[in-house]
Design an enzyme around this catalytic site. Structure first.
Site, PDB file in Angstrom:
ATOM      1  CG  ASN A   1      36.588  77.896  11.818  1.00 43.38           C
ATOM      2  OD1 ASN A   1      36.037  77.712  12.895  1.00 43.38           O
ATOM      3  ND2 ASN A   1      36.075  77.464  10.685  1.00 43.38           N
TER       4      ASN A   1
ATOM      5  CB  CYS B 154      30.947  76.118  12.977  1.00 43.12           C
ATOM      6  SG  CYS B 154      32.440  75.324  12.334  1.00 43.12           S
TER       7      CYS B 154
ATOM      8  CG  HIS C 215      31.315  79.983  12.506  1.00 41.48           C
ATOM      9  ND1 HIS C 215      32.240  79.731  13.495  1.00 41.48           N
ATOM     10  CD2 HIS C 215      31.716  79.255  11.420  1.00 41.48           C
ATOM     11  CE1 HIS C 215      33.156  78.895  13.036  1.00 41.48           C
ATOM     12  NE2 HIS C 215      32.859  78.598  11.780  1.00 41.48           N
TER      13      HIS C 215
END
Length: 318
Positions: A274, A113, A244
């Site tokens: 995500n 990530c 993020h």
């Protein structure tokens, strides 16, 4: 002296949209449960015939078109991804082939990530060191390939997509500063590597959600402020904050704790889920495309997640 700047951005998401109501037909969950815990309402899902390099190439093509460049104007391709199936050719090489490039350096980075902000820093360093003049930096992940669709705590989180940036050389002024990419603050917490994982055969995404939440909300604000310091920007001066896109319950408190009181805060997680390494460039490109961030404005980018690794820098909007 040579500095760097982001010349243009691009983003891409697959056409198929999976809603919370759709997920309720697959696992024991519902819209209220998902939105109250992570804030996600929809996510985009790539089909079996849409590999990671295809997502990446679409985003890259948009960035090149926005910059008014052709593929051979780029001499390095960096792709941040943790979901490529094949080891070789790497994803960057396959993107270069899809775009018809001639002879660029091609590298993949796997920092999950935090991948895009690591790749952006790597591109900045390569240009400053004279190893490249123009770099195509891409964050791309197909998280639905590694999702456990029987685990309601993780499958509701993930989506697919890609975001890209063109990083190019720019002359610094006499003070040694350039209107582009600030110094990176990066690091990791190796002893917490177990908190976010993509492991096994076939690989599956798993995480210890509470551990990540506590670490992010307690440790990241100070790290993000330090990233601002390195660029000589105060949190109050930030026009935007793009963290993020992991969880809305992490993003909103973090932005407040950083002290970015005047900033537009990216909340693309609501619509995209995500998307791992894609989440920051995807969210940033959308904000710029919609005109929510003015050209030249300072924006904090901060990636965190797997390993646990983190990387952040202040950039100027192209």
């Amino acid at each position: 002296m040579t500095g760097t700047r982001i010349a243009a951005l691009g983003h891409y998401q697959p056409a198929k949209v999976l809603t919370n109501h759709d997920l309720a037909e697959l696992v024991d969950t519902d819209d209220a449960w998902i939105t109250s815990r992570v804030g996600i309402r929809t996510r985009h899902v790539a089909g079996p015939d849409e590999p990671v390099d295809e997502l990446a190439a679409h985003a890259a093509g948009k960035a090149l078109a926005t910059a008014g460049l052709v593929p051979d104007d780029v001499d390095m391709v960096l792709v941040a991804t943790s979901t490529a199936i094949d080891r070789s050719p790497n994803t960057a090489a396959r993107v270069a082939a899809r775009l018809g490039m001639t002879g660029p350096a091609t590298l993949d980075l796997n920092v999950v990530c935090a991948g895009f902000t690591h790749a952006l820093a790597t591109a900045d360093h390569a240009v400053r060191a004279g190893g490249a003049r123009r770099v195509l930096v891409i964050g791309a992940d197909k998280m639905t390939d590694v999702a456990d669709w029987t685990d309601r705590t993780t499958c509701v989180l993930v989506g697919d997509g890609a975001g890209a940036a063109i990083v190019e050389a720019v002359e610094e002024d006499e003070a040694g500063t350039a209107p582009g990419i600030g110094p990176v603050l990066w690091g990791s917490v190796p002893e917490m590597g177990h908190a976010v994982r993509i492991e096994g055969t076939p690989p599956r995404f798993a995480q210890e959600g509470q551990s990540v939440y506590r670490w992010a909300t307690q440790q990241l604000p100070a790290l993000a402020r330090k990233a601002c310091e390195r660029s000589g920007v105060t949190p109050e001066e930030l026009a935007g904050v793009v963290l993020h896109q992991a969880n809305l319950r992490i993003i909103e408190p973090l932005a407040a704790k950083i002290g970015a009181v005047n900033a537009v805060v990216a909340r693309d997680v609501v619509d995209s889920g995500n998307t791992s390494a894609a989440s920051i460039p995807l969210a940033l490109a959308k904000l710029v495309e919609r005109g929510e961030l003015p050209s030249g404005a300072p924006v904090l980018l901060f990636g965190f997640g797997g390993n646990l690794s983190y990387a952040g820098q202040v950039i100027r909007v192209p």
